[in-house]
Design a protein around this motif. Structure first.
Motif, PDB file in Angstrom:
ATOM      1  N   UNK A  80       0.800  -1.233   0.000  1.00  0.00           N
ATOM      2  CA  UNK A  80       0.000   0.000   0.000  1.00  0.00           C
ATOM      3  C   UNK A  80       0.828   1.276   0.000  1.00  0.00           C
ATOM      4  N   UNK A  81       2.129   1.181   0.132  1.00  0.00           N
ATOM      5  CA  UNK A  81       2.916   2.390   0.365  1.00  0.00           C
ATOM      6  C   UNK A  81       2.844   3.393  -0.787  1.00  0.00           C
ATOM      7  N   UNK A  82       2.880   4.648  -0.428  1.00  0.00           N
ATOM      8  CA  UNK A  82       2.997   5.761  -1.360  1.00  0.00           C
ATOM      9  C   UNK A  82       3.705   6.889  -0.605  1.00  0.00           C
ATOM     10  N   UNK A  83       4.869   7.307  -1.046  1.00  0.00           N
ATOM     11  CA  UNK A  83       5.530   6.922  -2.293  1.00  0.00           C
ATOM     12  C   UNK A  83       6.265   5.584  -2.187  1.00  0.00           C
ATOM     13  N   UNK A  84       6.560   5.020  -3.353  1.00  0.00           N
ATOM     14  CA  UNK A  84       7.496   3.913  -3.500  1.00  0.00           C
ATOM     15  C   UNK A  84       8.807   4.513  -3.990  1.00  0.00           C
ATOM     16  N   UNK A  85       9.890   4.286  -3.267  1.00  0.00           N
ATOM     17  CA  UNK A  85      11.136   4.980  -3.600  1.00  0.00           C
ATOM     18  C   UNK A  85      12.346   4.111  -3.271  1.00  0.00           C
ATOM     19  N   UNK A  86      13.509   4.740  -3.185  1.00  0.00           N
ATOM     20  CA  UNK A  86      14.750   4.003  -2.988  1.00  0.00           C
ATOM     21  C   UNK A  86      14.785   3.236  -1.671  1.00  0.00           C
ATOM     22  N   UNK A  87      13.988   3.655  -0.678  1.00  0.00           N
ATOM     23  CA  UNK A  87      13.929   2.891   0.571  1.00  0.00           C
ATOM     24  C   UNK A  87      13.403   1.486   0.305  1.00  0.00           C
ATOM     25  N   UNK A  88      12.412   1.395  -0.570  1.00  0.00           N
ATOM     26  CA  UNK A  88      11.845   0.093  -0.905  1.00  0.00           C
ATOM     27  C   UNK A  88      12.818  -0.725  -1.756  1.00  0.00           C
ATOM     28  N   UNK A  89      13.486  -0.052  -2.671  1.00  0.00           N
ATOM     29  CA  UNK A  89      14.468  -0.759  -3.501  1.00  0.00           C
ATOM     30  C   UNK A  89      15.517  -1.440  -2.638  1.00  0.00           C
TER      31      UNK A  89
END
Length: 334
Positions: A80-89
């Motif tokens: 569900x996360x927004x934003x998806x960013x470098x933390x997720x990568x």
């Protein structure tokens, strides 16, 4: 104590799974809450590969360890996360991150969550622990102003994304235990209530009770157990300490690293913080929680090879069984 005490392997995923399992067995843990990262459990393999699952079971059996839950906090965070960013990568398997396009990542994270349920089922496990992510956590400070409609859409987004996932959990006979945690759709008392309402209180979705996240928010972890007693599907023992009495340290942590004394709170090894553990274990008895008690070791100021066995000893001492009969039964003439 009749309830098994397990070790969550998430903070040990830099070590080979066999090494962590061996340590846990030597310390006297009854089992593991297995993390789905490092080499501890690859859900894409466990969902389809009989030999892989059998290999894991043989290792656990050899070390006399049980498994009651597997945990996939990293992949489930992206649903569900927004934003998806470098933390997720940085935390997602490459197959989930893929091209890094936000909506595609969310869809693959949902698929990975379903794979986790299949892996659990094939391991003979009925509980998956993890997060949900949230499209509205970014609004937590409420400035610039955010409308109630925007908040409502966040809960609708959660329900739209998680109901199909939970349909698959139902088919497999597996339950999801969401860890109430800042950054998630349910992060405190009232957001937990709203989250359960958003999915019409379906039984496939329950809670992983981790009191450390309640302590620094000034929430009552014991009262939470009572009020959500029918939804406590798993228990993680992690501790936290408040450090806000000097007029400088703030609740939000001030973007300071763990163990920095200027933080307003910090995670510490079980028994070294402000969680009311005896009252909590007594309440677990009261609500007749029968599942495992899993030590989640996190403490940036203590060596984990000291903290993990010490936490086991602490929990064994305090997490006593309820009495077999009422103490005042001896007064009866019957």
């Amino acid at each position: 104590m009749s309830r098994p005490i397990t070790l969550f392997t998430g903070q040990w995923a830099d070590l080979p799974f066999e090494k962590v399992a061996t340590l846990a067995s030597e310390w006297g843990y009854d089992g593991l809450e297995i993390a789905c990262w490092g080499d501890h459990l690859d859900v894409s393999r466990a969902a389809v590969d009989d030999d892989y699952v059998a290999e894991k079971r043989r290792l656990l059996d050899r070390l006399n360890l049980q498994v009651f839950a597997i945990s996939n906090h990293l992949a489930t965070q992206a649903v569900c996360d927004d934003p998806i960013d470098d933390r997720h990568k940085a935390i997602l398997p490459s197959r989930v991150w893929g091209d890094g396009q936000a909506e595609s990542v969310r869809q693959r994270a949902a698929e990975e969550t379903v794979l986790t349920a299949r892996a659990a089922s094939r391991l003979g496990v009925s509980t998956v622990v993890g997060f949900t992510g949230s499209s509205i956590w970014k609004y937590v400070a409420m400035f610039p102003p955010v409308s109630q409609d925007a908040v409502d859409r966040g809960y609708s987004d959660f329900a739209e994304r998680w109901n199909p996932i939970l349909d698959e959990f139902d088919k497999l006979g597996v339950r999801y235990a969401h860890e109430v945690h800042p950054g998630e759709i349910a992060y405190d008392y009232w957001t937990t209530q709203r989250t359960l309402e958003a999915i019409e209180n379906r039984e496939a979705f329950g809670l992983n009770w981790d009191p450390s996240h309640f302590v620094w928010q000034d929430l009552d972890p014991v009262g939470f157990l009572w009020d959500f007693k029918d939804r406590i599907y798993h228990v993680d023992c992690k501790d936290a300490i408040r450090q806000v009495g000097n007029g400088r340290n703030g609740r939000m942590g001030s973007h300071l690293a763990w163990a920095d004394p200027r933080r307003g709170w910090d995670f510490v090894s079980t028994g070294h913080g402000d969680v009311p553990w005896e009252a909590s274990f007594r309440m677990l008895n009261t609500i007749r929680y029968q599942g495992p008690i899993s030590v989640e070791w996190e403490d940036a100021g203590m060596d984990r090879l000291i903290g993990a066995p010490e936490a086991l000893e602490f929990v064994r001492r305090l997490a006593f069984d309820p009495p077999g009969a009422s103490f005042d039964a001896a007064f009866s003439r019957q």
